[in-house]
Structures are given as C-alpha cells and as structure tokens.
Design an enzyme around this catalytic site. Sequence first.
Site, short mmCIF file in Angstrom:
data_model
loop_
_atom_site.label_atom_id
_atom_site.label_comp_id
_atom_site.label_asym_id
_atom_site.label_seq_id
_atom_site.Cartn_x
_atom_site.Cartn_y
_atom_site.Cartn_z
N PRO A 66 0.84 -1.20 0.00
CA PRO A 66 0.00 0.00 0.00
C PRO A 66 0.88 1.25 0.00
O PRO A 66 1.94 1.27 0.63
CB PRO A 66 -0.81 -0.12 1.29
CG PRO A 66 -0.12 -1.14 2.12
CD PRO A 66 0.72 -1.98 1.22
N HIS A 67 0.44 2.27 -0.72
CA HIS A 67 1.24 3.48 -0.81
C HIS A 67 0.37 4.68 -1.12
O HIS A 67 -0.74 4.54 -1.65
CB HIS A 67 2.34 3.34 -1.86
CG HIS A 67 1.82 2.95 -3.22
ND1 HIS A 67 1.52 1.64 -3.54
CD2 HIS A 67 1.52 3.67 -4.31
CE1 HIS A 67 1.07 1.60 -4.78
NE2 HIS A 67 1.06 2.81 -5.28
#
Length: 149
Positions: A66-67
């Site tokens: 996730p980013h």
Amino acid sequence: MRLADYLDKDLLISNIQATEKGAVLAELIAPVSEKIPNLDADKALKVLLEREYLGTTGIGDGIAIPHGKLEDLDEIVLVVGRSPGGVDFEALDFKLCTIFFLVLAPEKVAGMHLRILAHISRLLKEESFRRQFLEAGDKEQLWDLLART
C-alpha cells in the site's frame, strides 16, 4: 539504493493483528502517527483507502505494498508488517497477504517514491527473501533481515 536507509525499527510490526484491509492499513499507520506527531492518521488512512479503491496494492505471492502521497510529510516513511495468518487484501492472485510494505511519500518527491516501490518489488520477487521474512522468529530477527536490504 538501500532500503535500510528508509527503515525505522519503531515502524516494524512483526505480528499484525487486524484481519481486514482497512484495519490493516490503520494498524500500519498507527506507529507512524506516534513517530511523526503532526501526521494526520485519518487523512493518511483516507489516502490509502482511496488508492486501494483505484486498484488493489495486493500484488500477489502474499505481498501487499500500500502506498500514497501526503502533502504534510517531509520525508518518505516506510512501515513494514507481517501477518502470520494472512489477510484478504483483494490480491491479484486471490491469495491472502502476509507481507506488507507501506510507503508514504511527500507529494513533491514522486521520483524517489517510485524508486522505493520498484526496489521493494524487486526484493520481494526473491522467494528466498520472502521465506526468510516469514520465518523470522521475532521483531529482532525481522529487523536484522530488513536492515541488510
């Protein structure tokens, strides 16, 4: 580039407790808000959830990266987590995710953000690294493994 340059032992979660995507993201963000008091954890969670809405960051082989970008960050923040039981992160291969690398970046450093994501992806393509990551007994052993990357 060394991933170790972006790691902080306080941002390592060796046993994620959450069992669903949103809760995992919140658990990964929690130590960041302790480390960076001016970080708006709710805003960070919203950015990550919006990114997940565009398409899952569960890339397969038990991995999720996730980013997101936040305007109030001064530097790239990396949080690493492990979920021994696995979490349904809507991964591309439909498998549970056990390895999490959360990357939060300032809005103004897109190039470095992409380089770090690429480096993480290359590292996690190595089956031997993934195995060592999952087999590390405790936080100290996991830290030792990550600090060498």
